[in-house]
Design an enzyme around this catalytic site. Sequence first.
Site, PDB file in Angstrom:
ATOM      1  N   GLU A   7       4.982  -6.967   6.352  1.00 31.44           N
ATOM      2  CA  GLU A   7       3.774  -7.279   5.577  1.00 31.44           C
ATOM      3  C   GLU A   7       3.977  -8.485   4.674  1.00 31.44           C
ATOM      4  O   GLU A   7       3.040  -9.197   4.332  1.00 31.44           O
ATOM      5  CB  GLU A   7       3.375  -6.054   4.750  1.00 31.44           C
ATOM      6  CG  GLU A   7       2.079  -6.214   4.010  1.00 31.44           C
ATOM      7  CD  GLU A   7       1.452  -4.864   3.667  1.00 31.44           C
ATOM      8  OE1 GLU A   7       1.497  -3.952   4.521  1.00 31.44           O
ATOM      9  OE2 GLU A   7       0.923  -4.716   2.563  1.00 31.44           O
ATOM     10  N   ASP A 151       3.746  -2.254   5.741  1.00 30.17           N
ATOM     11  CA  ASP A 151       3.898  -1.111   4.832  1.00 30.17           C
ATOM     12  C   ASP A 151       3.291   0.150   5.441  1.00 30.17           C
ATOM     13  O   ASP A 151       2.341   0.098   6.207  1.00 30.17           O
ATOM     14  CB  ASP A 151       3.208  -1.394   3.491  1.00 30.17           C
ATOM     15  CG  ASP A 151       3.920  -2.491   2.702  1.00 30.17           C
ATOM     16  OD1 ASP A 151       4.955  -3.000   3.189  1.00 30.17           O
ATOM     17  OD2 ASP A 151       3.440  -2.833   1.609  1.00 30.17           O
ATOM     18  N   TYR A 359      10.368  -6.285  -7.328  1.00 29.91           N
ATOM     19  CA  TYR A 359       8.987  -6.370  -6.841  1.00 29.91           C
ATOM     20  C   TYR A 359       8.014  -5.766  -7.864  1.00 29.91           C
ATOM     21  O   TYR A 359       8.201  -4.634  -8.296  1.00 29.91           O
ATOM     22  CB  TYR A 359       8.910  -5.631  -5.500  1.00 29.91           C
ATOM     23  CG  TYR A 359       7.617  -5.807  -4.765  1.00 29.91           C
ATOM     24  CD1 TYR A 359       7.280  -7.049  -4.256  1.00 29.91           C
ATOM     25  CD2 TYR A 359       6.752  -4.738  -4.591  1.00 29.91           C
ATOM     26  CE1 TYR A 359       6.085  -7.222  -3.574  1.00 29.91           C
ATOM     27  CE2 TYR A 359       5.566  -4.903  -3.901  1.00 29.91           C
ATOM     28  CZ  TYR A 359       5.235  -6.146  -3.400  1.00 29.91           C
ATOM     29  OH  TYR A 359       4.061  -6.314  -2.734  1.00 29.91           O
TER      30      TYR A 359
END
Length: 862
Positions: A7, A151, A359
């Site tokens: 992704e 994901d 992240y």
Amino acid sequence: MKLVIAEKNIAAQKIAQLLATGKPKNDKVYNTPVYRFDVEGEEWVSMGLAGHILAPDFPDEILFDKKEGWYSLTEDGEVLNAQVPDGLARPPYDTKRKPFLANGINIKGWKVESLPYLTWAPIIKNPAEKEIIRVLKNLAKKADSVVIATDFDREGELIGSDALSCVREVAPDVPVSRARYSALIKGEVTEAFNNLVELDQNLADAGESRQYIDLIWGAVLTRYLTLAKFGGFGNVRSAGRVQTPTLALVVERERERMAFVPEDYWQIRGMAAAKGADFKINHATARFTDKDAAQTAFGHVDGVVAGTVTDVAKRSRKQQPPVPFNTTSLQAAAAAEGISPARTMRIAESLYMSGLISYPRVDNTVYPRSLDLEGIVKGLAANSPALAPVCKKVLAGPMKPTRGKTETTDHPPIHPTGQGDPTTLDSGQLKLYNLIARRFLATLMGPATIENTKVSIDVAGEPFTASGDVLVDAGFREAYPYGLKRDEQLPALDAGDVVDVHDVNLEAKQTEPPARYSQGKLVQEMEKRGLGTKSTRASIIERLYQVRYLKNDPIEPSQLGMAIVDALSQFAPRITTPEMTAELDEDMTHVAEGQDTQTHVVDHSRALLAGMLDNLIEHKDDLGEAISDAVTADARVGACPKCGKDLVMKQSAKTRGSFIGCMGWPDCDVTYPVPSGVKVSPLEGDAAVCPECGAPRIKCQPFRQKAYEQCVNPKCPTNYEPDLKVGECSVCAEAGRHGDLIAHKSEKSGKRFIRCSNYEECGVSYPLPARGKLEATGEVCEHCGAPVVVVETARGPWRICVNMDCPGKEKKEKPARGAKGAAAKGSTAKKTPAKKASSSKKTTAKKPAAKKTTSKKSSSAQ
DNA sequence: GCAAGGTC
């Protein structure tokens, strides 16, 4: 070759690292990073998408065709039809209506009357990430097999499905499978690739239904609101499944505040002194609701100068360390430090890209066991000298991390990586980085211990108390000082001690209405109500500010925002509540589980919207008027002294500049300039009219400074300032002339500036701060020779050199921003003397400009 | 130049 599609770039990189026999090779295809690696002798390559690579939209041209059905789409000669499914209400169409443009090139192509057609219009998917798609197709052509490794959620399945459709365009027969992993760790990923499955088209369809329904409702209602009273280009009135209920939350809170009836109460408060220390005392009855009782009690203590300590109670309490940050809690904590959620995400993204933090889009608040906490702390200690002492303490301790309520396994909570050099960050980045790093350390530390002391004091028979909080064991507070109340230290007292009492007052107060939302609180409320996602909430709030439905912080709805919510609650209530999201989620689940179809769910939603359109179109003019009135109310700064109509902020059509003008124009020609650099708002009651000239008085709010009030009329005597000589002109002196530097205030614009009395000759002028009484000092600046003046500000007198380019000023700035700031400043400030000078063609006049340039260069280079 | 969802 096997192609792995992830992704995002980071996932592609991680997957390569986890699966590779040996080390993956970083490569690029047309500037997009890809990772080439070897798995048991087989050649693999992984690439990251950038989220959705296709965007749903209406086709450019939708032609209504009564022969073919409700609508038909002509594109490349192909005719597509979509019929309203049986059993669903059909909106009443006028089949004689002309064809319309769904996606007109400009807003002129939008028609309220065409909205029923738009409601049933087909949706196509356009390439949104052309570069990524190019790379994807390039690699797919060469691949023997493809694994979709986006994901493991609904949007991930949709993103994978879109990628698959791109792959199929160039490789119709290549075998494609799906890898489902819920954490980017070795065990999970290898397991997923050993047990490949099929792409779940039902789940992807569910995601796509969400896209379609959001687009249809958003586009139809936005066009409706925008056209109900078209306010000119750049004045879109938007609506949406998430933004409108969010706006409604703010409006609801404002209405609660307006309906709030304050209650009177009274407080008796004063000061006491003992052992050389002053401290606050309050009557033991914190709030008297009965005025007589308050006055009686106050009568007993008024004028009394001593009290006796009757009791000293100490209690210690523990404050537990905070839990790890996820997106929402980071946004809330940063908002409390003055960084908006949207800005937090922009900064976090940059920190993540530079490798300083993990992240930033996560729900998880539990560190996974695989995370090397100790290694991170050691890294922080090495890279951040300011944090090193605390890091040392953490490393010496038991290091038991706290855990939050949400545990997911896709990404760890937001934490510093311990890598990278924080000293290269700008001030905003540093502020957020410190918050994240300190939060991380705090989650590894022990509780703080706070000792509370409550002293009871008898003053002339009335019970008073004093309270003190002292941090006796800082614990995690040593790393995390955010939101800390200041210590209230009390002197050491014992029962029987006598204290001096002074300044005891009876204060009349009123209860406060419920507080407005801060941006942090609103993000949390949205999460609680299921509105938006961790990735979208911040930008949705920002959007509401951009369309001017919201203003200020804490958040207030504008009149326009309230009018929009009122109108939609009346005619399209479904869009104004969080229930639409809840019901959509339910529908999505049905589609994902195969119990319902995308077409059915989307068409059902279209029918619901279509059912509201008759009423909306019928009331178009009422709604247009309400919006128009609200916009005027938002722009109002006061009443016109000449005709009594509203004076409002306006935009000049020619210059695009703002001015304050009368709504009575063209019959009334009253205008005023807008004070620059401040946010202007109207005043209420007597304060709203200038007693000297009758023009409105307004509130001016400078950025991060104290607000002030003034008359809008620059010619008003209350704004008059006499000219003031502040020094002599050095440029003229060099040229053998005499020139006085005079501070003026422009009658027209109200702006203040210094100009040489020989300005035509030398071109010397300097800007001045808009506010504050000016005083000449007769001194000149040691750095540049320009005059030094004193400006009286709210914080006290401020000595400044009037030269904006003075090299003495730039020394304070940090090198990273200083260079940029100096360059930008230089270009504007330099212009005044240099440009004027060249126009008058005096060689002498160029000197100061040249001098400034050189001095600036040298200072920004250091 | 419309939404919300990904991510750059």
